[in-house]
Write an enzyme that holds these catalytic residues in place. Structure first.
Site, PDB file in Angstrom:
ATOM      1  N   MET A 185       0.849  -1.200   0.000  1.00 55.42           N
ATOM      2  CA  MET A 185       0.000   0.000   0.000  1.00 55.42           C
ATOM      3  C   MET A 185       0.875   1.237   0.000  1.00 55.42           C
ATOM      4  O   MET A 185       1.838   1.304   0.760  1.00 55.42           O
ATOM      5  CB  MET A 185      -0.870  -0.010   1.257  1.00 55.42           C
ATOM      6  CG  MET A 185      -1.449   1.330   1.676  1.00 55.42           C
ATOM      7  SD  MET A 185      -2.124   1.311   3.371  1.00 55.42           S
ATOM      8  CE  MET A 185      -3.741   0.627   3.118  1.00 55.42           C
ATOM      9  N   ASN A 186       0.562   2.226  -0.866  1.00 56.29           N
ATOM     10  CA  ASN A 186       1.079   3.582  -0.613  1.00 56.29           C
ATOM     11  C   ASN A 186      -0.067   4.574  -0.569  1.00 56.29           C
ATOM     12  O   ASN A 186      -1.068   4.266   0.109  1.00 56.29           O
ATOM     13  CB  ASN A 186       2.288   3.956  -1.475  1.00 56.29           C
ATOM     14  CG  ASN A 186       2.120   3.945  -2.976  1.00 56.29           C
ATOM     15  OD1 ASN A 186       1.903   2.904  -3.567  1.00 56.29           O
ATOM     16  ND2 ASN A 186       2.259   5.078  -3.612  1.00 56.29           N
ATOM     17  N   ASP A 187       0.042   5.703  -1.185  1.00 61.11           N
ATOM     18  CA  ASP A 187      -0.850   6.849  -0.965  1.00 61.11           C
ATOM     19  C   ASP A 187      -2.332   6.543  -0.731  1.00 61.11           C
ATOM     20  O   ASP A 187      -2.916   5.735  -1.450  1.00 61.11           O
ATOM     21  CB  ASP A 187      -0.853   7.750  -2.204  1.00 61.11           C
ATOM     22  CG  ASP A 187       0.517   8.036  -2.741  1.00 61.11           C
ATOM     23  OD1 ASP A 187       1.498   7.658  -2.107  1.00 61.11           O
ATOM     24  OD2 ASP A 187       0.596   8.635  -3.827  1.00 61.11           O
ATOM     25  N   GLN A 222      -3.193   3.284  -3.168  1.00 63.83           N
ATOM     26  CA  GLN A 222      -2.252   2.740  -4.144  1.00 63.83           C
ATOM     27  C   GLN A 222      -1.880   1.344  -3.668  1.00 63.83           C
ATOM     28  O   GLN A 222      -1.443   1.161  -2.514  1.00 63.83           O
ATOM     29  CB  GLN A 222      -1.011   3.640  -4.228  1.00 63.83           C
ATOM     30  CG  GLN A 222      -1.280   4.966  -4.920  1.00 63.83           C
ATOM     31  CD  GLN A 222      -1.448   4.776  -6.425  1.00 63.83           C
ATOM     32  OE1 GLN A 222      -0.480   4.663  -7.151  1.00 63.83           O
ATOM     33  NE2 GLN A 222      -2.686   4.746  -6.893  1.00 63.83           N
ATOM     34  N   TRP A 248       6.371  -2.213  -4.102  1.00 63.03           N
ATOM     35  CA  TRP A 248       5.661  -1.446  -5.128  1.00 63.03           C
ATOM     36  C   TRP A 248       5.680  -2.190  -6.468  1.00 63.03           C
ATOM     37  O   TRP A 248       6.676  -2.829  -6.812  1.00 63.03           O
ATOM     38  CB  TRP A 248       6.327  -0.060  -5.268  1.00 63.03           C
ATOM     39  CG  TRP A 248       5.513   0.927  -6.057  1.00 63.03           C
ATOM     40  CD1 TRP A 248       4.545   1.755  -5.558  1.00 63.03           C
ATOM     41  CD2 TRP A 248       5.600   1.200  -7.456  1.00 63.03           C
ATOM     42  NE1 TRP A 248       4.018   2.515  -6.569  1.00 63.03           N
ATOM     43  CE2 TRP A 248       4.649   2.200  -7.750  1.00 63.03           C
ATOM     44  CE3 TRP A 248       6.369   0.699  -8.500  1.00 63.03           C
ATOM     45  CZ2 TRP A 248       4.455   2.718  -9.024  1.00 63.03           C
ATOM     46  CZ3 TRP A 248       6.178   1.215  -9.784  1.00 63.03           C
ATOM     47  CH2 TRP A 248       5.231   2.213 -10.043  1.00 63.03           C
ATOM     48  N   PHE A 276      -2.395   5.406 -11.033  1.00 61.04           N
ATOM     49  CA  PHE A 276      -1.734   6.171  -9.973  1.00 61.04           C
ATOM     50  C   PHE A 276      -2.760   6.963  -9.158  1.00 61.04           C
ATOM     51  O   PHE A 276      -3.959   6.900  -9.398  1.00 61.04           O
ATOM     52  CB  PHE A 276      -0.673   7.088 -10.586  1.00 61.04           C
ATOM     53  CG  PHE A 276       0.665   6.400 -10.822  1.00 61.04           C
ATOM     54  CD1 PHE A 276       0.777   5.021 -10.902  1.00 61.04           C
ATOM     55  CD2 PHE A 276       1.823   7.155 -10.965  1.00 61.04           C
ATOM     56  CE1 PHE A 276       2.009   4.391 -11.118  1.00 61.04           C
ATOM     57  CE2 PHE A 276       3.060   6.547 -11.185  1.00 61.04           C
ATOM     58  CZ  PHE A 276       3.151   5.170 -11.261  1.00 61.04           C
ATOM     59  N   ASP A 300      -1.842  12.796  -9.926  1.00 68.73           N
ATOM     60  CA  ASP A 300      -2.475  12.871  -8.604  1.00 68.73           C
ATOM     61  C   ASP A 300      -3.572  13.946  -8.527  1.00 68.73           C
ATOM     62  O   ASP A 300      -3.546  14.828  -7.655  1.00 68.73           O
ATOM     63  CB  ASP A 300      -1.421  13.102  -7.498  1.00 68.73           C
ATOM     64  CG  ASP A 300      -0.231  12.160  -7.625  1.00 68.73           C
ATOM     65  OD1 ASP A 300      -0.398  11.063  -8.202  1.00 68.73           O
ATOM     66  OD2 ASP A 300       0.878  12.507  -7.161  1.00 68.73           O
ATOM     67  N   TRP A 303       9.205   6.852   1.496  1.00 71.51           N
ATOM     68  CA  TRP A 303       9.714   6.158   0.309  1.00 71.51           C
ATOM     69  C   TRP A 303      11.111   5.580   0.517  1.00 71.51           C
ATOM     70  O   TRP A 303      11.440   4.510   0.034  1.00 71.51           O
ATOM     71  CB  TRP A 303       9.723   7.086  -0.908  1.00 71.51           C
ATOM     72  CG  TRP A 303       8.379   7.131  -1.570  1.00 71.51           C
ATOM     73  CD1 TRP A 303       7.526   8.204  -1.632  1.00 71.51           C
ATOM     74  CD2 TRP A 303       7.706   6.053  -2.248  1.00 71.51           C
ATOM     75  NE1 TRP A 303       6.376   7.859  -2.296  1.00 71.51           N
ATOM     76  CE2 TRP A 303       6.470   6.544  -2.689  1.00 71.51           C
ATOM     77  CE3 TRP A 303       8.025   4.728  -2.512  1.00 71.51           C
ATOM     78  CZ2 TRP A 303       5.543   5.768  -3.387  1.00 71.51           C
ATOM     79  CZ3 TRP A 303       7.117   3.935  -3.204  1.00 71.51           C
ATOM     80  CH2 TRP A 303       5.899   4.462  -3.634  1.00 71.51           C
TER      81      TRP A 303
HETATM   82  C1  FRU Z   1       3.405   9.454  -4.298  1.00 70.87           C
HETATM   83  C2  FRU Z   1       3.344   8.822  -5.660  1.00 70.87           C
HETATM   84  C3  FRU Z   1       2.349   9.557  -6.529  1.00 70.87           C
HETATM   85  C4  FRU Z   1       1.952   8.514  -7.524  1.00 70.87           C
HETATM   86  C5  FRU Z   1       1.966   7.256  -6.695  1.00 70.87           C
HETATM   87  C6  FRU Z   1       2.388   6.026  -7.435  1.00 70.87           C
HETATM   88  O1  FRU Z   1       3.774   8.620  -3.261  1.00 70.87           O
HETATM   89  O2  FRU Z   1       4.630   8.821  -6.238  1.00 70.87           O
HETATM   90  O3  FRU Z   1       2.846  10.738  -7.101  1.00 70.87           O
HETATM   91  O4  FRU Z   1       0.699   8.757  -8.082  1.00 70.87           O
HETATM   92  O5  FRU Z   1       2.857   7.493  -5.628  1.00 70.87           O
HETATM   93  O6  FRU Z   1       2.179   4.882  -6.666  1.00 70.87           O
END
Ligand code: FRU
Length: 494
Positions: free
Chosen positions: A37-39, A55, A63, A98, A168, A306
């Site tokens: 998981m990210n954003d 994400q 990732w 994204f 984004d 990150w």
């Molecule tokens: C930020 C980012 C966004 C992008 C996403 C990709 O953490 O780099 O800019 O949309 O993660 O996973």
């Protein structure tokens, strides 16, 4: 039509989630259903519930091709996973779906606005990923990609805008019913800027203007913008990459910041007045807000970083969690953040002490745990002489601990996870300049298994960090060099 890629991901996550024991996850912070998981994405209130997408790479704890994971909640604390909402299954998003946002449309449908990434041959013959904005429309569970995708691409960029860094989108509706979105972009020289787009119906979009420019001040690319009016101020949130440190305000690497200023709704003009970091800890990025039905502006961020997010084993079944949602307000031109009030409903056993004085290490009966909401009010125990140092240690046993230390003379609050059991040469400490008058400091500390969030002086500063100490380390202790007097109210969180 639902693609095979999406069906496969849905089947996979449903199966794999069952193999993850609940005890290995945070109690009330949303974590990846399985994999990475990210954003936070698409944070919205729709059909009586909060929807939080993210994400997501279900197949690996690192990732990879970005999907949108999905969860819903009525109180922002108890989350229920829904099937993965988007998979990178179309020509315009094969390189990933994204980050983006969501909004309810007048016809009752839920609209997702996200960045599609896809390969494009460049004049030099090389293939490169380009980024464009796309839509999916659904009912809160199933989403259909819009036939008019992409709705905005490189042809709607300002002259100096790069099609490689254009992502984004965060959407909102204005009082007159029209829509706007802001997106992160970089100039061809690689400097961040925020672009504003407008639409009458949420589907057909036009470029309006550059809403804000970095001009070389804060990092390079500005990711994950959010824009809203709060307490009469225009607030622009961004997450810059490649930052250089500035005093105790900004640190090296990816960071978060908000620009606070005035917003002229008629002309969509934002005039910056102040800037500040959003989180001063180690793990916080790409925050996004939602306007709650009761008018609160609530923000959550990816409680990760990150730089340190690729060091764990591939075998980990999940990686990544969101911060505790926070209520935002602006006071004297500054952003304040406090835990959502819903958290009080999780309060279990209460332990309270008043005016405990100490000059060395102490433990207090009933003060321990890894799911805790604790308020501390600290002041000098000796009015003639301010103490040298105060520290709170938690997730502690004979070997491990994470701490928050405060030295009133230089007014620095330090978070330190060096002794949490980490075996990596990563950032373990961070220093923050906070306000203190004569050694008085208020801290609210939220622990949830593998994270700490510290709200300082009523939310004036916030520090978030993750650590992976075994849950059996549930000790909490206090330390003073000099004499500290402390009031403490602690609740277990159930
Ligand atoms: C930020 C980012 C966004 C992008 C996403 C990709 O953490 O780099 O800019 O949309 O993660 O996973």
């Amino acid at each position: 039509m639902t693609s095979q890629l999406l069906l496969d991901a849905r089947k996979y996550e449903e199966l794999m989630e069952k193999r993850i024991e609940k005890e290995t996850r945070p109690g009330f912070h949303l974590s990846a259903r399985v994999g990475w998981m990210n954003d936070p994405n698409g944070f919205s209130f729709y059909n009586g519930k909060y929807h939080l997408f993210y994400q997501y790479h279900p197949y690996d704890s690192h990732w990879g091709p970005m999907h949108w994971g999905h969860a819903v909640s009525r109180d922002l604390l108890h989350w229920r996973y829904l099937p993965v909402a988007l998979a990178p299954d179309s020509d315009y998003d094969r390189g990933g779906c994204f980050s983006g946002s969501a909004i309810e449309m007048p016809d009752g449908k839920h609209l997702l606005l996200y960045t599609g990434v896809s390969k494009e041959i460049q004049p030099d013959g090389n293939m490169r990923d380009v980024q464009m904005q796309c839509i999916a429309i659904g009912d809160g569970v199933d989403y259909e990609k819009y036939t008019g995708n992409p709705v905005i691409d490189k042809t709607s960029l300002p002259e100096n805008g790069s099609k490689f860094d254009f992502r984004d989108p965060k959407i909102w509706q204005k009082a007159d019913g029209s829509y706007r979105f802001v997106a992160g972009n970089s100039t061809k020289e690689g400097d961040g800027q925020i672009l504003l787009y407008r639409s009458k119906d949420g589907l057909q979009w036009q470029y309006e203007k550059v809403l804000a420019e970095n001009r070389g001040r804060f990092g390079k690319m500005w990711e994950c913008p959010d824009f809203f009016v709060l307490d009469g101020k225009g607030v622009l949130i961004v997450s810059p990459t490649d930052m250089l440190p500035q005093g105790f305000e900004y640190y090296n690497g990816n960071g978060t910041l908000c620009l606070i200023g005035t917003y002229d709704e008629e002309t969509d003009t934002f005039t910056e007045e102040q800037n500040q970091a959003i989180d001063y800890g180690i793990d916080f990025y790409a925050p996004q807000t939602v306007l709650a039905p009761d008018g609160r502006r609530i923000m959550t961020g990816w409680m990760q970083n990150w730089e340190t997010s690729s060091l764990h084993s591939k075998q980990e079944p999940w990686f990544g969690q969101m911060s505790l949602p926070r209520e935002l307000s602006i006071k004297n031109g500054r952003l304040f953040q406090n835990p959502i009030r819903e958290l009080d409903k999780l309060h279990g056993e209460k332990v309270e002490y008043e005016n405990v004085t100490f000059t060395d290490m102490i433990c207090l009966d009933g003060i321990k745990g890894r799911k805790v909401d604790m308020e501390l009010s600290i002041r000098p125990g000796d009015e003639q002489k301010i103490y040298q140092k105060f520290a709170l240690r938690f997730a502690q046993d004979d070997t491990y601990q994470t701490s928050i230390g405060f030295s009133p003379y230089d007014s620095i609050l330090k978070i330190d996870r060096k002794f949490s059991g980490s075996r990596r040469a990563i950032i373990h400490q961070r220093d923050t300049l906070v306000r203190n008058e004569g050694g008085c400091l208020k801290l609210r500390i939220i622990l949830d298994c593998y994270s700490v969030e510290v709200f300082v002086n009523g939310g004036e500063h916030v520090l978030s960090a993750t650590f992976y100490t075994d849950l059996s380390a549930d000790g909490i202790s206090f330390y003073a060099d000099g004499m500290v007097a402390m009031d403490i109210v602690k609740y277990d969180l159930n």
